[in-house]
Design a protein around this motif. Structure first.
Motif, PDB file in Angstrom:
ATOM      1  N   THR A  58      12.023  13.048  -2.298  1.00  0.00           N
ATOM      2  CA  THR A  58      11.810  12.930  -0.922  1.00  0.00           C
ATOM      3  C   THR A  58      10.678  11.890  -0.681  1.00  0.00           C
ATOM      4  N   VAL A  59       9.662  11.867  -1.485  1.00  0.00           N
ATOM      5  CA  VAL A  59       8.505  10.734  -1.336  1.00  0.00           C
ATOM      6  C   VAL A  59       9.016   9.491  -1.646  1.00  0.00           C
ATOM      7  N   LEU A  60       9.871   9.220  -2.766  1.00  0.00           N
ATOM      8  CA  LEU A  60      10.678   8.102  -3.006  1.00  0.00           C
ATOM      9  C   LEU A  60      11.719   7.601  -1.951  1.00  0.00           C
ATOM     10  N   ALA A  61      12.202   8.465  -1.441  1.00  0.00           N
ATOM     11  CA  ALA A  61      13.258   8.062  -0.168  1.00  0.00           C
ATOM     12  C   ALA A  61      12.174   7.453   1.030  1.00  0.00           C
ATOM     13  N   ILE A  62      11.263   7.969   1.263  1.00  0.00           N
ATOM     14  CA  ILE A  62      10.420   7.683   2.398  1.00  0.00           C
ATOM     15  C   ILE A  62       9.721   6.236   2.122  1.00  0.00           C
ATOM     16  N   VAL A  63       9.241   6.293   0.882  1.00  0.00           N
ATOM     17  CA  VAL A  63       8.772   5.034   0.241  1.00  0.00           C
ATOM     18  C   VAL A  63       9.881   3.847   0.324  1.00  0.00           C
ATOM     19  N   LEU A  64      11.091   3.943  -0.027  1.00  0.00           N
ATOM     20  CA  LEU A  64      12.210   3.093  -0.145  1.00  0.00           C
ATOM     21  C   LEU A  64      12.432   2.687   1.599  1.00  0.00           C
ATOM     22  N   LEU A  65      12.583   3.571   2.372  1.00  0.00           N
ATOM     23  CA  LEU A  65      12.834   3.529   3.484  1.00  0.00           C
ATOM     24  C   LEU A  65      11.833   2.471   4.110  1.00  0.00           C
ATOM     25  N   LEU A  66      10.383   2.833   3.905  1.00  0.00           N
ATOM     26  CA  LEU A  66       9.566   2.009   4.456  1.00  0.00           C
ATOM     27  C   LEU A  66       9.440   0.543   3.932  1.00  0.00           C
ATOM     28  N   ALA A  67       9.650   0.326   2.628  1.00  0.00           N
ATOM     29  CA  ALA A  67       9.953  -0.784   2.226  1.00  0.00           C
ATOM     30  C   ALA A  67      10.902  -1.540   2.716  1.00  0.00           C
ATOM     31  N   VAL A  68      12.002  -0.985   2.975  1.00  0.00           N
ATOM     32  CA  VAL A  68      13.254  -1.817   3.465  1.00  0.00           C
ATOM     33  C   VAL A  68      13.244  -2.109   4.890  1.00  0.00           C
ATOM     34  N   THR A  69      12.568  -1.108   5.694  1.00  0.00           N
ATOM     35  CA  THR A  69      12.729  -1.438   7.175  1.00  0.00           C
ATOM     36  C   THR A  69      11.208  -1.965   7.582  1.00  0.00           C
ATOM     37  N   ALA A  89       0.742  -1.244  -0.141  1.00  0.00           N
ATOM     38  CA  ALA A  89      -0.063   0.060  -0.037  1.00  0.00           C
ATOM     39  C   ALA A  89       0.696   1.469   0.043  1.00  0.00           C
ATOM     40  N   GLY A  90       1.772   1.302   0.667  1.00  0.00           N
ATOM     41  CA  GLY A  90       2.706   2.481   1.135  1.00  0.00           C
ATOM     42  C   GLY A  90       3.407   2.744  -0.132  1.00  0.00           C
ATOM     43  N   PRO A  91       3.965   1.921  -0.935  1.00  0.00           N
ATOM     44  CA  PRO A  91       4.526   2.024  -2.277  1.00  0.00           C
ATOM     45  C   PRO A  91       3.704   2.546  -3.670  1.00  0.00           C
ATOM     46  N   LEU A  92       2.360   1.922  -3.381  1.00  0.00           N
ATOM     47  CA  LEU A  92       1.567   2.490  -4.290  1.00  0.00           C
ATOM     48  C   LEU A  92       1.266   3.841  -4.391  1.00  0.00           C
ATOM     49  N   VAL A  93       0.755   4.070  -2.996  1.00  0.00           N
ATOM     50  CA  VAL A  93       0.386   5.399  -3.009  1.00  0.00           C
ATOM     51  C   VAL A  93       1.556   6.588  -3.131  1.00  0.00           C
ATOM     52  N   GLY A  94       2.770   5.998  -2.662  1.00  0.00           N
ATOM     53  CA  GLY A  94       4.077   6.783  -2.853  1.00  0.00           C
ATOM     54  C   GLY A  94       4.200   7.192  -4.395  1.00  0.00           C
ATOM     55  N   ALA A  95       3.979   6.123  -5.054  1.00  0.00           N
ATOM     56  CA  ALA A  95       4.009   6.003  -6.633  1.00  0.00           C
ATOM     57  C   ALA A  95       3.111   7.079  -7.185  1.00  0.00           C
TER      58      ALA A  95
END
Length: 100
Positions: free
Chosen positions: A64-75, A44-50
């Motif tokens: 900034t949104v891409l960095a947050i989505v990447l951080l969320l997807a990794v952690t 859900a997070g990556p879809l909304v971020g995209a």
């Protein structure tokens, strides 16, 4: 065309998040609820971020949104595994030692 893509990405991401929340409410054990959490962090997070990046374009805000989505997807999965292990130790399912 861009607005259709944004609507689809944000709509599907929101639908996934709502379904995961309903699943978390219906789940009886904490371990089943963790599965619902990982759906939100990994889908859900990556879809909304995209959708946000497509809507705003690639710039400072998009980066900034891409960095947050990447951080969320990794952690997100790491946090889910740590919470699952902690709850398993608390419930006596696994031993209280560090993993090898």
């Amino acid at each position: 065309m861009t607005s259709v893509i944004v609507d689809v990405l944000v709509g599907v991401g929101t639908l996934v998040a709502v379904l995961a929340a309903v699943g978390a409410l219906r789940a009886r054990s904490v371990f089943r609820r963790l599965h619902c959490l990982t759906v939100v962090t990994s889908a859900a997070g990556p879809l909304v971020g995209a959708g946000a990046v497509v809507a705003d374009g690639v710039g400072f805000a998009g980066g900034t949104v891409l960095a947050i989505v990447l951080l969320l997807a990794v952690t997100g999965p790491i946090l889910g595994a740590a919470m699952g292990r902690l709850n398993a130790q608390r419930d006596g399912i696994t031993e209280m030692e560090t993993p090898a």
